[in-house]
Design a protein around this motif. Structure first.
Motif, PDB file in Angstrom:
ATOM      1  N   ALA A 183       0.824  -1.220   0.000  1.00 28.51           N
ATOM      2  CA  ALA A 183       0.000   0.000   0.000  1.00 28.51           C
ATOM      3  C   ALA A 183       0.855   1.265   0.000  1.00 28.51           C
ATOM      4  CB  ALA A 183      -0.930  -0.008   1.219  1.00 28.51           C
ATOM      5  N   SER A 184       2.092   1.154   0.460  1.00 30.52           N
ATOM      6  CA  SER A 184       2.969   2.319   0.626  1.00 30.52           C
ATOM      7  C   SER A 184       4.038   2.432  -0.456  1.00 30.52           C
ATOM      8  CB  SER A 184       3.648   2.243   2.003  1.00 30.52           C
ATOM      9  OG  SER A 184       2.686   2.119   3.024  1.00 30.52           O
ATOM     10  N   ALA A 185       3.951   1.640  -1.504  1.00 26.06           N
ATOM     11  CA  ALA A 185       4.993   1.626  -2.541  1.00 26.06           C
ATOM     12  C   ALA A 185       5.247   3.022  -3.111  1.00 26.06           C
ATOM     13  CB  ALA A 185       4.621   0.642  -3.649  1.00 26.06           C
ATOM     14  N   GLY A 186       4.205   3.787  -3.357  1.00 24.62           N
ATOM     15  CA  GLY A 186       4.374   5.136  -3.898  1.00 24.62           C
ATOM     16  C   GLY A 186       5.039   6.082  -2.917  1.00 24.62           C
ATOM     17  N   LEU A 187       4.828   5.869  -1.637  1.00 27.16           N
ATOM     18  CA  LEU A 187       5.444   6.692  -0.597  1.00 27.16           C
ATOM     19  C   LEU A 187       6.936   6.398  -0.476  1.00 27.16           C
ATOM     20  CD1 LEU A 187       4.939   8.681   1.811  1.00 27.16           C
ATOM     21  CD2 LEU A 187       4.494   6.661   3.213  1.00 27.16           C
ATOM     22  N   HIS A 188       7.315   5.138  -0.617  1.00 27.16           N
ATOM     23  CA  HIS A 188       8.700   4.717  -0.391  1.00 27.16           C
ATOM     24  C   HIS A 188       9.600   4.866  -1.611  1.00 27.16           C
ATOM     25  CE1 HIS A 188       6.998   1.966   2.980  1.00 27.16           C
ATOM     26  NE2 HIS A 188       7.089   3.218   3.356  1.00 27.16           N
ATOM     27  N   HIS A 189       9.053   4.717  -2.798  1.00 28.65           N
ATOM     28  CA  HIS A 189       9.875   4.769  -4.011  1.00 28.65           C
ATOM     29  C   HIS A 189      10.158   6.213  -4.399  1.00 28.65           C
ATOM     30  CE1 HIS A 189      10.813   4.569  -8.327  1.00 28.65           C
ATOM     31  NE2 HIS A 189      11.437   3.455  -7.968  1.00 28.65           N
ATOM     32  N   PRO A 190      11.358   6.604  -4.723  1.00 28.73           N
ATOM     33  CA  PRO A 190      12.578   5.810  -4.937  1.00 28.73           C
ATOM     34  C   PRO A 190      13.515   5.817  -3.736  1.00 28.73           C
ATOM     35  CG  PRO A 190      12.942   7.987  -5.804  1.00 28.73           C
ATOM     36  CD  PRO A 190      11.555   7.983  -5.185  1.00 28.73           C
ATOM     37  N   TRP A 191      13.034   6.193  -2.577  1.00 30.70           N
ATOM     38  CA  TRP A 191      13.910   6.416  -1.420  1.00 30.70           C
ATOM     39  C   TRP A 191      14.395   5.133  -0.763  1.00 30.70           C
ATOM     40  CZ3 TRP A 191      14.703  10.928  -2.896  1.00 30.70           C
ATOM     41  CH2 TRP A 191      13.682  11.793  -3.281  1.00 30.70           C
ATOM     42  N   SER A 233      13.507   0.524  -0.303  1.00 26.96           N
ATOM     43  CA  SER A 233      12.674  -0.640  -0.615  1.00 26.96           C
ATOM     44  C   SER A 233      12.626  -1.527   0.616  1.00 26.96           C
ATOM     45  CB  SER A 233      13.215  -1.392  -1.827  1.00 26.96           C
ATOM     46  OG  SER A 233      14.508  -1.877  -1.566  1.00 26.96           O
ATOM     47  N   LEU A 234      11.457  -2.051   0.852  1.00 32.15           N
ATOM     48  CA  LEU A 234      11.233  -2.962   1.966  1.00 32.15           C
ATOM     49  C   LEU A 234      10.828  -4.312   1.392  1.00 32.15           C
ATOM     50  CD1 LEU A 234       9.289  -0.526   4.315  1.00 32.15           C
ATOM     51  CD2 LEU A 234      11.524  -1.541   4.771  1.00 32.15           C
ATOM     52  N   PRO A 235      10.878  -5.371   2.181  1.00 28.24           N
ATOM     53  CA  PRO A 235      10.516  -6.689   1.658  1.00 28.24           C
ATOM     54  C   PRO A 235       9.085  -6.694   1.115  1.00 28.24           C
ATOM     55  CG  PRO A 235      10.769  -6.740   4.050  1.00 28.24           C
ATOM     56  CD  PRO A 235      11.233  -5.404   3.594  1.00 28.24           C
ATOM     57  N   THR A 247       7.823  -9.735  -0.555  1.00 30.25           N
ATOM     58  CA  THR A 247       7.351 -11.117  -0.677  1.00 30.25           C
ATOM     59  C   THR A 247       7.579 -11.821   0.661  1.00 30.25           C
ATOM     60  OG1 THR A 247       9.490 -12.020  -1.342  1.00 30.25           O
ATOM     61  CG2 THR A 247       8.051 -11.141  -3.111  1.00 30.25           C
ATOM     62  N   PRO A 248       6.893 -12.943   0.884  1.00 30.34           N
ATOM     63  CA  PRO A 248       7.158 -13.693   2.120  1.00 30.34           C
ATOM     64  C   PRO A 248       8.626 -14.092   2.270  1.00 30.34           C
ATOM     65  CG  PRO A 248       5.107 -14.431   1.150  1.00 30.34           C
ATOM     66  CD  PRO A 248       5.749 -13.495   0.150  1.00 30.34           C
ATOM     67  N   GLU A 249       9.278 -14.462   1.178  1.00 33.92           N
ATOM     68  CA  GLU A 249      10.684 -14.861   1.244  1.00 33.92           C
ATOM     69  C   GLU A 249      11.568 -13.677   1.638  1.00 33.92           C
ATOM     70  OE1 GLU A 249       8.212 -17.457  -1.001  1.00 33.92           O
ATOM     71  OE2 GLU A 249       8.687 -15.371  -1.503  1.00 33.92           O
ATOM     72  N   GLN A 250      11.300 -12.527   1.052  1.00 31.13           N
ATOM     73  CA  GLN A 250      12.056 -11.324   1.402  1.00 31.13           C
ATOM     74  C   GLN A 250      11.797 -10.928   2.856  1.00 31.13           C
ATOM     75  OE1 GLN A 250      10.767  -8.495  -1.540  1.00 31.13           O
ATOM     76  NE2 GLN A 250      12.191  -9.233  -3.086  1.00 31.13           N
ATOM     77  N   PHE A 251      10.567 -11.070   3.307  1.00 31.51           N
ATOM     78  CA  PHE A 251      10.249 -10.742   4.700  1.00 31.51           C
ATOM     79  C   PHE A 251      11.017 -11.656   5.646  1.00 31.51           C
ATOM     80  CE2 PHE A 251       7.992 -11.238   8.680  1.00 31.51           C
ATOM     81  CZ  PHE A 251       7.776  -9.922   9.055  1.00 31.51           C
ATOM     82  N   GLN A 252      11.071 -12.943   5.346  1.00 31.66           N
ATOM     83  CA  GLN A 252      11.781 -13.890   6.212  1.00 31.66           C
ATOM     84  C   GLN A 252      13.275 -13.566   6.266  1.00 31.66           C
ATOM     85  OE1 GLN A 252      10.418 -16.059   8.379  1.00 31.66           O
ATOM     86  NE2 GLN A 252       8.480 -15.166   7.695  1.00 31.66           N
ATOM     87  N   ALA A 253      13.865 -13.174   5.146  1.00 31.64           N
ATOM     88  CA  ALA A 253      15.274 -12.778   5.138  1.00 31.64           C
ATOM     89  C   ALA A 253      15.481 -11.497   5.950  1.00 31.64           C
ATOM     90  CB  ALA A 253      15.764 -12.588   3.699  1.00 31.64           C
ATOM     91  N   TYR A 254      14.562 -10.554   5.816  1.00 34.45           N
ATOM     92  CA  TYR A 254      14.594  -9.293   6.578  1.00 34.45           C
ATOM     93  C   TYR A 254      14.505  -9.588   8.074  1.00 34.45           C
ATOM     94  CZ  TYR A 254      12.948  -4.393   7.428  1.00 34.45           C
ATOM     95  OH  TYR A 254      12.772  -3.087   7.834  1.00 34.45           O
ATOM     96  N   LEU A 255      13.574 -10.448   8.442  1.00 33.72           N
ATOM     97  CA  LEU A 255      13.398 -10.829   9.843  1.00 33.72           C
ATOM     98  C   LEU A 255      14.659 -11.501  10.385  1.00 33.72           C
ATOM     99  CD1 LEU A 255      11.349 -10.942  12.184  1.00 33.72           C
ATOM    100  CD2 LEU A 255      10.605 -13.150  11.292  1.00 33.72           C
ATOM    101  N   ALA A 256      15.252 -12.395   9.613  1.00 30.59           N
ATOM    102  CA  ALA A 256      16.474 -13.084  10.050  1.00 30.59           C
ATOM    103  C   ALA A 256      17.612 -12.094  10.272  1.00 30.59           C
ATOM    104  CB  ALA A 256      16.882 -14.138   9.018  1.00 30.59           C
ATOM    105  N   ARG A 257      17.710 -11.095   9.403  1.00 34.85           N
ATOM    106  CA  ARG A 257      18.755 -10.072   9.580  1.00 34.85           C
ATOM    107  C   ARG A 257      18.604  -9.391  10.924  1.00 34.85           C
ATOM    108  NH1 ARG A 257      19.633  -4.377   6.235  1.00 34.85           N
ATOM    109  NH2 ARG A 257      21.070  -3.515   7.767  1.00 34.85           N
ATOM    110  N   TYR A 258      17.394  -9.038  11.295  1.00 30.99           N
ATOM    111  CA  TYR A 258      17.160  -8.262  12.502  1.00 30.99           C
ATOM    112  C   TYR A 258      17.055  -9.116  13.763  1.00 30.99           C
ATOM    113  CZ  TYR A 258      17.147  -4.276   9.567  1.00 30.99           C
ATOM    114  OH  TYR A 258      17.566  -3.301   8.694  1.00 30.99           O
ATOM    115  N   GLU A 259      17.321 -10.401  13.641  1.00 32.65           N
ATOM    116  CA  GLU A 259      17.437 -11.257  14.819  1.00 32.65           C
ATOM    117  C   GLU A 259      18.886 -11.359  15.285  1.00 32.65           C
ATOM    118  OE1 GLU A 259      15.443 -14.796  13.460  1.00 32.65           O
ATOM    119  OE2 GLU A 259      13.497 -14.033  14.109  1.00 32.65           O
ATOM    120  N   LYS A 260      19.813 -10.743  14.537  1.00 31.44           N
ATOM    121  CA  LYS A 260      21.228 -10.750  14.907  1.00 31.44           C
ATOM    122  C   LYS A 260      21.470  -9.718  16.007  1.00 31.44           C
ATOM    123  CE  LYS A 260      22.585 -12.212  10.320  1.00 31.44           C
ATOM    124  NZ  LYS A 260      23.233 -11.831   9.064  1.00 31.44           N
ATOM    125  N   PRO A 261      22.506  -9.924  16.838  1.00 30.79           N
ATOM    126  CA  PRO A 261      22.717  -9.023  17.980  1.00 30.79           C
ATOM    127  C   PRO A 261      23.120  -7.592  17.618  1.00 30.79           C
ATOM    128  CG  PRO A 261      24.458 -10.675  17.858  1.00 30.79           C
ATOM    129  CD  PRO A 261      23.443 -11.035  16.825  1.00 30.79           C
TER     130      PRO A 261
END
Length: 193
Positions: free
Chosen positions: A34-42, A44-46, A48-62
């Motif tokens: 819903a926010s694609a127009g607000l965020h582009h071109p500044w 990008s956020l995940p 797809t579900p696969e991109q979200f899972q990778a994003y989540l894994a990144r932010y589980e690091k200390p």
């Protein structure tokens, strides 16, 4: 307050912070779409579900943390703020990235949320400095860091790869001495001399 919420430094805040979790995937992805127009071109956020899972894994690091800015009372996600690349030792610093979501953008929720994140980073994480890199044309983001009390430190040519190209970014920062937080015990990794 939900058990996973981070206690607010300000009791009158209209928002609360809480860590991003796997249970947020569907709502988060819907908000990103819903926010694609607000965020582009500044940024990008995940998207797809696969991109979200990778994003989540990144932010589980200390040395990384993803916090949702949620509307107090309803729990609706108004935005996200990430604390990236935490460096300890003599630096005690991290970089911030953030995004509001369209349904609640422009209502000041991210301003309040960023204030809470700064206080969380300085009081709980015991960092000394936070940086934000912002493209010069992103006026909404520049206004946000100004309202939060960050100072402009300069321009870094071609510092971040955004929207398919290396982009110039203004550097903005805030330190513990710029925020009224009271005394905080230094992080144990800070050298004594």
């Amino acid at each position: 307050m939900h058990g996973d919420e981070i206690p607010a430094a300000r009791p009158d805040s209209r928002v609360v912070l809480r860590p991003l979790t796997g249970g947020d995937q569907d709502e988060f992805l819907d908000l990103v779409k819903a926010s694609a127009g607000l965020h582009h071109p500044w940024m990008s956020l995940p998207a797809t579900p696969e991109q979200f899972q990778a994003y989540l894994a990144r932010y589980e690091k200390p040395d990384e943390e993803a916090l949702l800015v949620c509307v107090r009372g309803t729990g609706a996600i108004a935005g996200v703020v990430t604390i990236n690349s935490i460096i300890r030792g003599r630096f005690q610093s991290a970089s911030l990235a953030y995004a509001a979501f369209t349904p609640s953008a422009g209502q000041g929720y991210l301003t309040e949320g960023l204030d809470l994140v700064v206080r969380h980073a300085f009081q709980r994480l015991r960092l000394h400095r936070l940086e934000a890199q912002i493209q010069p044309g992103n006026h909404a983001s520049l206004g946000l860091v100004r309202r939060a009390g960050f100072r402009h430190e300069g321009l870094s040519p071609e510092i971040l790869f955004i929207d398919g190209a290396w982009r110039d970014h203004e550097r903005w920062a805030i330190t513990t001495g710029m925020v009224d937080i009271g005394p905080v015990e230094p992080h144990p990794t800070l050298p004594g001399h």
